[in-house]
Write a protein that holds these residues in place. Sequence first.
Motif, PDB file in Angstrom:
ATOM      1  N   ALA A 372       9.296  -1.743   5.385  1.00 23.84           N
ATOM      2  CA  ALA A 372       9.983  -2.427   4.355  1.00 23.84           C
ATOM      3  C   ALA A 372       9.045  -2.712   3.271  1.00 23.84           C
ATOM      4  CB  ALA A 372      10.920  -3.347   4.903  1.00 23.84           C
ATOM      5  N   LEU A 373       9.747  -2.791   2.028  1.00 22.66           N
ATOM      6  CA  LEU A 373       9.072  -3.499   0.911  1.00 22.66           C
ATOM      7  C   LEU A 373       8.856  -5.173   1.213  1.00 22.66           C
ATOM      8  CD1 LEU A 373       8.498  -2.684  -1.933  1.00 22.66           C
ATOM      9  CD2 LEU A 373      10.696  -3.769  -2.801  1.00 22.66           C
ATOM     10  N   ASP A 379       2.394  -2.642   1.934  1.00 22.81           N
ATOM     11  CA  ASP A 379       1.301  -2.812   0.772  1.00 22.81           C
ATOM     12  C   ASP A 379       0.147  -2.012   1.202  1.00 22.81           C
ATOM     13  OD1 ASP A 379       2.746  -4.924  -0.015  1.00 22.81           O
ATOM     14  OD2 ASP A 379       1.596  -6.598   0.990  1.00 22.81           O
ATOM     15  N   ILE A 380      -0.238  -1.782   2.536  1.00 25.59           N
ATOM     16  CA  ILE A 380      -1.491  -0.525   2.855  1.00 25.59           C
ATOM     17  C   ILE A 380      -0.951   0.857   2.403  1.00 25.59           C
ATOM     18  CG2 ILE A 380      -2.821   0.273   4.763  1.00 25.59           C
ATOM     19  CD1 ILE A 380      -2.313  -2.481   5.915  1.00 25.59           C
ATOM     20  N   ILE A 381       0.390   1.167   2.668  1.00 23.51           N
ATOM     21  CA  ILE A 381       0.925   2.501   2.606  1.00 23.51           C
ATOM     22  C   ILE A 381       0.872   2.607   0.966  1.00 23.51           C
ATOM     23  CG2 ILE A 381       2.866   3.938   2.664  1.00 23.51           C
ATOM     24  CD1 ILE A 381       3.547   2.540   5.302  1.00 23.51           C
ATOM     25  N   ASP A 382       1.212   1.654   0.263  1.00 27.12           N
ATOM     26  CA  ASP A 382       1.314   1.824  -1.412  1.00 27.12           C
ATOM     27  C   ASP A 382       0.049   1.873  -1.976  1.00 27.12           C
ATOM     28  OD1 ASP A 382       4.135   2.235  -1.205  1.00 27.12           O
ATOM     29  OD2 ASP A 382       4.565  -0.013  -1.736  1.00 27.12           O
ATOM     30  N   GLY A 383      -1.188   1.638  -1.186  1.00 28.14           N
ATOM     31  CA  GLY A 383      -2.510   1.875  -1.841  1.00 28.14           C
ATOM     32  C   GLY A 383      -3.227   0.619  -2.048  1.00 28.14           C
ATOM     33  N   ALA A 384      -3.043  -0.591  -1.221  1.00 26.96           N
ATOM     34  CA  ALA A 384      -3.471  -1.690  -1.513  1.00 26.96           C
ATOM     35  C   ALA A 384      -5.048  -1.563  -1.424  1.00 26.96           C
ATOM     36  CB  ALA A 384      -2.960  -2.913  -0.741  1.00 26.96           C
ATOM     37  N   LYS A 385      -5.986  -2.301  -2.086  1.00 27.40           N
ATOM     38  CA  LYS A 385      -7.361  -2.111  -2.038  1.00 27.40           C
ATOM     39  C   LYS A 385      -7.896  -3.103  -1.112  1.00 27.40           C
ATOM     40  CE  LYS A 385      -7.508   1.436  -4.849  1.00 27.40           C
ATOM     41  NZ  LYS A 385      -7.699   2.725  -4.343  1.00 27.40           N
ATOM     42  N   SER A 386      -7.294  -4.092  -0.875  1.00 31.23           N
ATOM     43  CA  SER A 386      -7.753  -5.187   0.243  1.00 31.23           C
ATOM     44  C   SER A 386      -6.525  -5.986   0.740  1.00 31.23           C
ATOM     45  CB  SER A 386      -8.459  -6.108  -0.455  1.00 31.23           C
ATOM     46  OG  SER A 386      -8.083  -6.889  -1.405  1.00 31.23           O
ATOM     47  N   VAL A 387      -6.333  -6.387   1.794  1.00 34.29           N
ATOM     48  CA  VAL A 387      -5.393  -7.088   2.324  1.00 34.29           C
ATOM     49  C   VAL A 387      -5.813  -8.464   3.004  1.00 34.29           C
ATOM     50  CG1 VAL A 387      -3.870  -5.174   2.698  1.00 34.29           C
ATOM     51  CG2 VAL A 387      -5.580  -5.821   4.640  1.00 34.29           C
ATOM     52  N   ARG A 388      -5.047  -9.595   3.118  1.00 37.63           N
ATOM     53  CA  ARG A 388      -5.280 -10.682   3.917  1.00 37.63           C
ATOM     54  C   ARG A 388      -5.050 -10.769   5.295  1.00 37.63           C
ATOM     55  NH1 ARG A 388      -7.633 -14.781   1.734  1.00 37.63           N
ATOM     56  NH2 ARG A 388      -7.705 -17.048   2.682  1.00 37.63           N
ATOM     57  N   THR A 402       0.346   7.995   6.592  1.00 40.00           N
ATOM     58  CA  THR A 402       1.705   7.768   6.584  1.00 40.00           C
ATOM     59  C   THR A 402       2.596   9.126   7.109  1.00 40.00           C
ATOM     60  OG1 THR A 402       1.434   6.436   4.665  1.00 40.00           O
ATOM     61  CG2 THR A 402       3.551   6.838   5.222  1.00 40.00           C
ATOM     62  N   ILE A 403       3.038   8.859   8.208  1.00 39.85           N
ATOM     63  CA  ILE A 403       3.717   9.996   8.819  1.00 39.85           C
ATOM     64  C   ILE A 403       5.170   9.845   9.103  1.00 39.85           C
ATOM     65  CG2 ILE A 403       3.690  11.718  10.713  1.00 39.85           C
ATOM     66  CD1 ILE A 403       0.818  10.869  11.297  1.00 39.85           C
ATOM     67  N   ASN A 404       6.101  10.550   8.157  1.00 34.48           N
ATOM     68  CA  ASN A 404       7.479  10.124   8.020  1.00 34.48           C
ATOM     69  C   ASN A 404       8.602  10.772   8.854  1.00 34.48           C
ATOM     70  OD1 ASN A 404       6.946   8.017   6.221  1.00 34.48           O
ATOM     71  ND2 ASN A 404       6.410   9.499   4.612  1.00 34.48           N
ATOM     72  N   GLY A 405       8.052  11.646   9.723  1.00 32.65           N
ATOM     73  CA  GLY A 405       9.014  12.570  10.367  1.00 32.65           C
ATOM     74  C   GLY A 405       9.786  12.205  11.653  1.00 32.65           C
ATOM     75  N   PHE A 406       9.476  10.943  12.057  1.00 35.68           N
ATOM     76  CA  PHE A 406       9.658  10.346  13.361  1.00 35.68           C
ATOM     77  C   PHE A 406      10.953   9.551  13.437  1.00 35.68           C
ATOM     78  CE2 PHE A 406       5.129  10.862  13.900  1.00 35.68           C
ATOM     79  CZ  PHE A 406       5.113  11.891  15.008  1.00 35.68           C
ATOM     80  N   SER A 407      11.789   9.729  12.624  1.00 39.58           N
ATOM     81  CA  SER A 407      12.952   9.011  12.144  1.00 39.58           C
ATOM     82  C   SER A 407      13.979   8.973  13.504  1.00 39.58           C
ATOM     83  CB  SER A 407      13.731   9.180  11.099  1.00 39.58           C
ATOM     84  OG  SER A 407      14.961   8.388  10.986  1.00 39.58           O
ATOM     85  N   ALA A 408      14.550   8.074  13.887  1.00 41.99           N
ATOM     86  CA  ALA A 408      15.423   7.971  15.057  1.00 41.99           C
ATOM     87  C   ALA A 408      16.798   8.149  14.606  1.00 41.99           C
ATOM     88  CB  ALA A 408      15.308   6.945  15.928  1.00 41.99           C
ATOM     89  N   HIS A 409      17.119   8.152  13.220  1.00 40.53           N
ATOM     90  CA  HIS A 409      18.471   8.331  12.662  1.00 40.53           C
ATOM     91  C   HIS A 409      18.690   9.946  12.034  1.00 40.53           C
ATOM     92  CE1 HIS A 409      19.812   4.150  12.219  1.00 40.53           C
ATOM     93  NE2 HIS A 409      18.419   4.066  12.290  1.00 40.53           N
TER      94      HIS A 409
END
Length: 464
Positions: A372-373, A379-388, A402-409
């Motif tokens: 979720a946003l 943040d990491i998926i969207d390309g953050a260069k550093s995280v706290r 980022t592997i998006n094909g495992f949805s349970a819906h």
Amino acid sequence: MKLSFHGAAQNVTGSCHLLQCAGLRILIDCGMFQGRQHTDEENAGAFGFEPSEIDVLLLTHAHLDHCGRIPLLVKRGFKGEIICTAPTRDLAELIMMDSAKIQEEDAARATRQRRRQGKSPITPLYTIPDVLAALKRFGRVLAYEEPFKISKGVDARFINAGHILGAASVVIDAVDEGKSRRIVFSGDIGNRGHQLLPDPTPPPTADYVVVESTYGDRQHRPLDGSIKELLEAVRETLSRGGNVIIPTFALERTQEVLFYLAKGIDEDVFAANTPVFLDSPMAISATEIFRAHPEGFRDHLRRGMSRGADPFVLPGLRLTRDVVDSILINRVRGGAIIMAGSGMCTGGRVRHHMKQNIWRKECSIVFVGFAALGTLARDIIDGAKSVRLQGKDMPVNAKIYTINGFSAHADQQELLDWLGTTGKPRMTFLVHGERDGGMEGLRQELESKGLPVRCPELHEVVDI
């Protein structure tokens, strides 16, 4: 007869629907609101009905957004019976107990801070004793397709929804003042081709349908490609001498990933003795519940389990419940797969493992679920260069997958196929979706076929 919508109305969480017929008040799900700015207020707010007047609760499955407010419902006066499948009963206990623990811890933390400010304490939404009281309301546990009577003139059955272990759609046949109605509640519908669970059972023809619309505006990527991408990410990282960190959701996604990793070993993608750490007490408990319910799996898996095969065991699997054992994983500098919660990295042990590995180029972070946003995962998926992480800014040098094909819906086409067997309902109500996203996409498709569709608002009441 009346149908009202007290959650998942033009949003994707808080599923809760009320059917009034034959003098009864039947609640379908009682879930927690999640992910939005004012969810604390929404969850603590009024239900939109009087809990003490509800006669029975039919629970479709054990995800928090479908069962998470049951302890509060009981706390506020519900004294009826809760009916569900056996796996849902066991998983709901696990999920609600974990939720209560979080409620208590959050309230205690906030209270300490408020006391320093001279303010009054915070009361948790509900506590572990509240969950224990709620568990006493669970009554009949039923198999798919097993008919059951709610009262004279009201019959029901659960059909397989294919979403998670034990998940069901609900078919209700009611007669009230000479009127006969069949109402189908989808719960959450799974995607077809799941390698653990059977495909969803097509529903019967119905007068009214209440259906989820989470991915009603898109098609999923094929599952086989996602499995291949997961295994390739593992192989590449291990070949570099790094660790693979997989943030996982404890229920369903963890068990799927374990199953696919075992598949990778069988196909010689990586060595059988590769250390695989499952560092999540909740995920470990959920996996034990999965083992206890082989009836929920595809036929070939069920037959194998009856002979002693375990689809969730790998030669190098190591379960770490204790914090001390979790910390010791830090000594492993490479060549391991580390699975830990939470899936969106909002808390839990995965943040600790990310701090140890995210700055290392030879390592990888593999996301296999929705982020979720505003979450660390997003943040990491969207390309953050550093995280706290734990009070320290860490560079993101690890490779990010980022592997998006495992949805349970179910996706749009699968939802349309599922709805296609309901005939021509008098009305199809779309719930559990974003108004301008999946809900709108599915609405347009159904209206193009000449079917009447409604997207109810929160607490809206409709005569049927």
